[in-house]
Design an enzyme around this catalytic site. Structure first.
Site, PDB file in Angstrom:
ATOM      1  N   ARG A 121     -32.260  18.845  20.918  1.00 29.81           N
ATOM      2  CA  ARG A 121     -33.451  19.366  21.837  1.00 29.81           C
ATOM      3  C   ARG A 121     -34.481  18.357  21.887  1.00 29.81           C
ATOM      4  NH1 ARG A 121     -32.295  23.583  18.132  1.00 29.81           N
ATOM      5  NH2 ARG A 121     -31.545  25.424  19.019  1.00 29.81           N
ATOM      6  N   SER A 183     -32.371  17.517  10.772  1.00 31.00           N
ATOM      7  CA  SER A 183     -31.986  18.664   9.820  1.00 31.00           C
ATOM      8  C   SER A 183     -31.007  18.243   8.755  1.00 31.00           C
ATOM      9  CB  SER A 183     -31.542  19.974  10.554  1.00 31.00           C
ATOM     10  OG  SER A 183     -32.434  20.165  11.868  1.00 31.00           O
ATOM     11  N   ASP A 236     -36.235  20.229   9.507  1.00 28.07           N
ATOM     12  CA  ASP A 236     -36.421  21.622  10.259  1.00 28.07           C
ATOM     13  C   ASP A 236     -37.132  22.538   9.881  1.00 28.07           C
ATOM     14  OD1 ASP A 236     -34.321  21.867   8.819  1.00 28.07           O
ATOM     15  OD2 ASP A 236     -33.181  22.946  10.361  1.00 28.07           O
TER      16      ASP A 236
HETATM   17  P1  ADP Z   1     -28.999  23.967  14.851  1.00 21.32           P
HETATM   18  O1  ADP Z   1     -28.605  24.549  13.937  1.00 21.32           O
HETATM   19  O2  ADP Z   1     -28.006  23.033  15.618  1.00 21.32           O
HETATM   20  O3  ADP Z   1     -30.327  23.824  15.283  1.00 21.32           O
HETATM   21  P2  ADP Z   1     -29.398  26.649  16.454  1.00 21.32           P
HETATM   22  O4  ADP Z   1     -30.339  27.010  15.192  1.00 21.32           O
HETATM   23  O5  ADP Z   1     -29.750  27.059  17.692  1.00 21.32           O
HETATM   24  O6  ADP Z   1     -28.855  25.279  16.169  1.00 21.32           O
HETATM   25  O7  ADP Z   1     -27.936  27.552  15.736  1.00 21.32           O
HETATM   26  C1  ADP Z   1     -26.621  27.500  16.290  1.00 21.32           C
HETATM   27  C2  ADP Z   1     -25.831  28.216  15.441  1.00 21.32           C
HETATM   28  O8  ADP Z   1     -26.360  29.699  15.433  1.00 21.32           O
HETATM   29  C3  ADP Z   1     -24.485  28.454  16.368  1.00 21.32           C
HETATM   30  O9  ADP Z   1     -23.828  27.288  15.705  1.00 21.32           O
HETATM   31  C4  ADP Z   1     -23.795  29.610  15.876  1.00 21.32           C
HETATM   32  O10 ADP Z   1     -23.266  29.560  14.901  1.00 21.32           O
HETATM   33  C5  ADP Z   1     -25.364  30.460  15.731  1.00 21.32           C
HETATM   34  N1  ADP Z   1     -25.461  31.308  16.629  1.00 21.32           N
HETATM   35  C6  ADP Z   1     -26.443  31.286  17.552  1.00 21.32           C
HETATM   36  N2  ADP Z   1     -26.262  32.330  18.519  1.00 21.32           N
HETATM   37  C7  ADP Z   1     -25.911  33.511  18.000  1.00 21.32           C
HETATM   38  C8  ADP Z   1     -25.499  34.738  18.048  1.00 21.32           C
HETATM   39  N3  ADP Z   1     -25.920  35.363  19.295  1.00 21.32           N
HETATM   40  N4  ADP Z   1     -24.851  35.264  17.170  1.00 21.32           N
HETATM   41  C9  ADP Z   1     -24.595  34.702  16.017  1.00 21.32           C
HETATM   42  N5  ADP Z   1     -24.709  33.562  15.607  1.00 21.32           N
HETATM   43  C10 ADP Z   1     -25.353  32.893  16.405  1.00 21.32           C
HETATM   44 MG    MG Z   2     -32.308  23.692  14.446  1.00 24.05          MG
END
Ligand code: ADP
Ligand code: MG
Length: 519
Positions: A121, A183, A236
């Protein structure tokens, strides 16, 4: 009836009997196979059980490991990393312990970058008279090849994304201070520098380990011709805590439940025994626990967890994370279903796809568990379209839902135990407070309101996970104490919080004197 007729009749009867016997045998063997599938389910459920007594053991183990990780480097699987963040933004009142009201000279537009495990992001945060006036976030998936490529490729991608974002924001008063949310485990030397300890969440860029992460980004920014520098390199969790604290001063910890899982909290510097002589203006510092690597013999581990661990690039590491976070939950369920397919024919002949690692993502796991249609039509669709398993009967679809439910419940309960562990370490688990016996009045000590900031796609996008986590927290802490704990989702907290920390640590402030150092 002649002899021939008699012979034919006897022959027909024999054939009929044979067919009936074959049918009975087939039904019996189908029943036996179904029983095998159900037995596997029961076994898995027992292996994943998280009764309150076990959760309390996990809570206590978490506290013990926190102490050990604070006592010495390498003293625990919990790294308990210093963040050098000793001042958290506070949107409202005057500066207090660990707070730093945003001063006039930090007003303006700050940018930050949030490199997670799955998502990337770029954020623009407008700060004015001590409050966030405006924020804009652009998100994209991190291209898979970058996670295993070179340092230069990864940081060029990041720097170019920022450049194109800034170009679209042209003409704005761009501050040179950049917040960078990274992170992964980093050993920080200051609030704006630190070296990568190791990769997690499927990343493996070998030449990056040991390098200064902020420097890598600064080099890439310079290569792009951008006059912007990292002034806050944050995990993070730290970013999320910063935003949580900005909105709610009672926020003492932050938890991430996304692709991976981690937590940080505010610790007194005199409790960070491994850093004798650590001085901060506030007397406190945010500690990044790296709790994804927590391990305890009390964790409910099953053979499927061992198989999952074997499939990963970081074997024997991140054991807690591999039971809780989005990168892994779907895969645990896939491993269970695959074994069921092998040892019973519940999925018929069309179960080959179940042998593909990571084919069942956590998004599907959540959609399966949340299907509340009477005939589980969404489950049927996912099995058909994504796992190439057509025509699974209703009872098989129910079995699949149950597997996903068990995986979800265990993950949420363990996350709750982790949170309760932090509260216990901070003396906010109610243990020093006598029960009010329902009268609403505590007789010894007072329960303090406590807020925990939470962020991450799994927690935010999966209501059943949140429900199970809340329930488990009540089971562990009791209703009265649980009521004093607010879990607050901070949307894009990790990135917005990093921009706020970039503001707090912008050059003006640093010129006024460094905040934390070790003597
Ligand atoms: P990052 O960890 O890259 O910062 P996020 O916090 O957005 O990203 O988390 C993304 C992860 O969260 C995805 O890989 C998925 O496993 C999980 N995720 C995202 N949306 C959902 C949902 N609606 N239900 C269950 N798991 C989800
Ligand atoms: Mg994150």
């Amino acid at each position: 009836m002649g002899r021939v007729g008699l012979g034919v009749a006897v022959g027909c009867a024999a054939v009929t009997c044979a067919i009936a016997a074959a049918l009975v045998a087939r039904r019996a063997s189908a029943r036996a196979r179904w029983r095998r599938a159900v037995a596997l389910l029961r076994e898995f459920e027992e292996g994943c059980a998280t009764p309150p007594a076990r959760l309390r053991q996990v809570v206590d183990a978490m506290v013990v490991e926190m102490h050990a990780g604070l006592a010495s480097d390498g003293g625990s699987k919990l790294k308990m990393l210093l963040t050098f963040v000793d001042a958290l933004p506070n949107g409202y009142g005057p500066p207090r312990f660990l707070t730093a009201a945003l001063a006039w000279n930090e007003e303006g537009i700050y940018y930050s970058i949030d490199l997670g495990g799955t998502n990337f992001r770029v954020l623009r945060v407008e700060v004015g008279s001590g409050s966030v006036i405006n924020q804009k976030v652009e998100q994209q998936l991190i291209p898979e090849e970058l996670a295993k490529g070179t340092t230069e490729d990864l940081f060029n991608f990041v720097a170019l994304a920022l450049k194109s974002f800034l170009e679209r924001e042209d003409g704005q008063d761009v501050k040179k201070a950049l917040g960078f949310t990274f992170s992964f485990p980093v050993r920080q030397n200051s609030v704006s520098s630190g070296s990568l300890i190791r990769w997690t969440k499927g990343f493996s860029i070998g030449d990056m380990v040991g390098k200064d992460v902020a420097q890598c980004l600064n080099d890439a920014l310079a290569r792009c011709g951008l006059d912007v520098r990292v002034t806050a390199l944050v995990n993070d969790t730290t970013g999320t805590l910063a935003l949580g604290h900005y909105y709610d001063e009672d926020t003492v910890a932050a938890v991430i439940i996304g692709s991976g899982t981690n937590a940080c909290y505010i610790e007194r510097t005199d409790a960070i025994i491994k850093c004798q002589g650590l001085l901060t203006n506030s007397g406190g510092m945010v500690v990044n626990m790296e709790w994804g690597n927590f391990w305890s013999s009390h964790l409910p581990r099953t053979p499927y967890d061992i198989s999952l661990d074997d499939e990963t690039q970081n074997r024997n590491d991140q054991g807690f994370e591999k039971m809780i976070s989005g990168m892994y939950l779907g895969e645990i369920a896939r491993l269970v279903l695959h074994r069921m397919a092998q040892e019973s024919d519940v999925f018929g002949d069309a179960s080959d796809s179940l042998s593909n690692p990571f084919i069942l993502s956590t998004l599907f796991l959540a959609a399966i568990r949340e299907d509340d249609s009477p005939d589980l039509s969404e489950v049927r669709r996912i099995l058909q379209e994504h796992l190439k398993i057509p025509d699974a009967p209703l009872k098989t679809r129910r079995l699949v839902v149950k597997v996903c439910d068990i995986v979800t419940r265990r993950a949420a309960c363990l996350a709750a135990a982790g949170i309760a562990g932090i509260l216990k370490k901070l003396g906010r688990d109610g243990s020093g407070v006598a029960s009010s016996g329902g009268s609403g009045r505590a007789t010894r000590g007072q329960l303090r309101r406590t807020a925990v900031a939470i962020e991450g796609g799994l927690y935010q996008g999966y209501p059943v996970f949140r429900e199970y986590l809340d329930e488990a927290l009540v089971e562990i802490l009791g209703e009265e104490v649980a009521r004093s704990v607010t879990l607050r989702v901070t949307e894009d907290g990790s990135g917005v919080g990093a921009a706020l920390l970039a503001a707090v640590h912008s050059s003006n402030r640093q010129q006024q004197g460094g905040r934390s150092h070790i003597v």
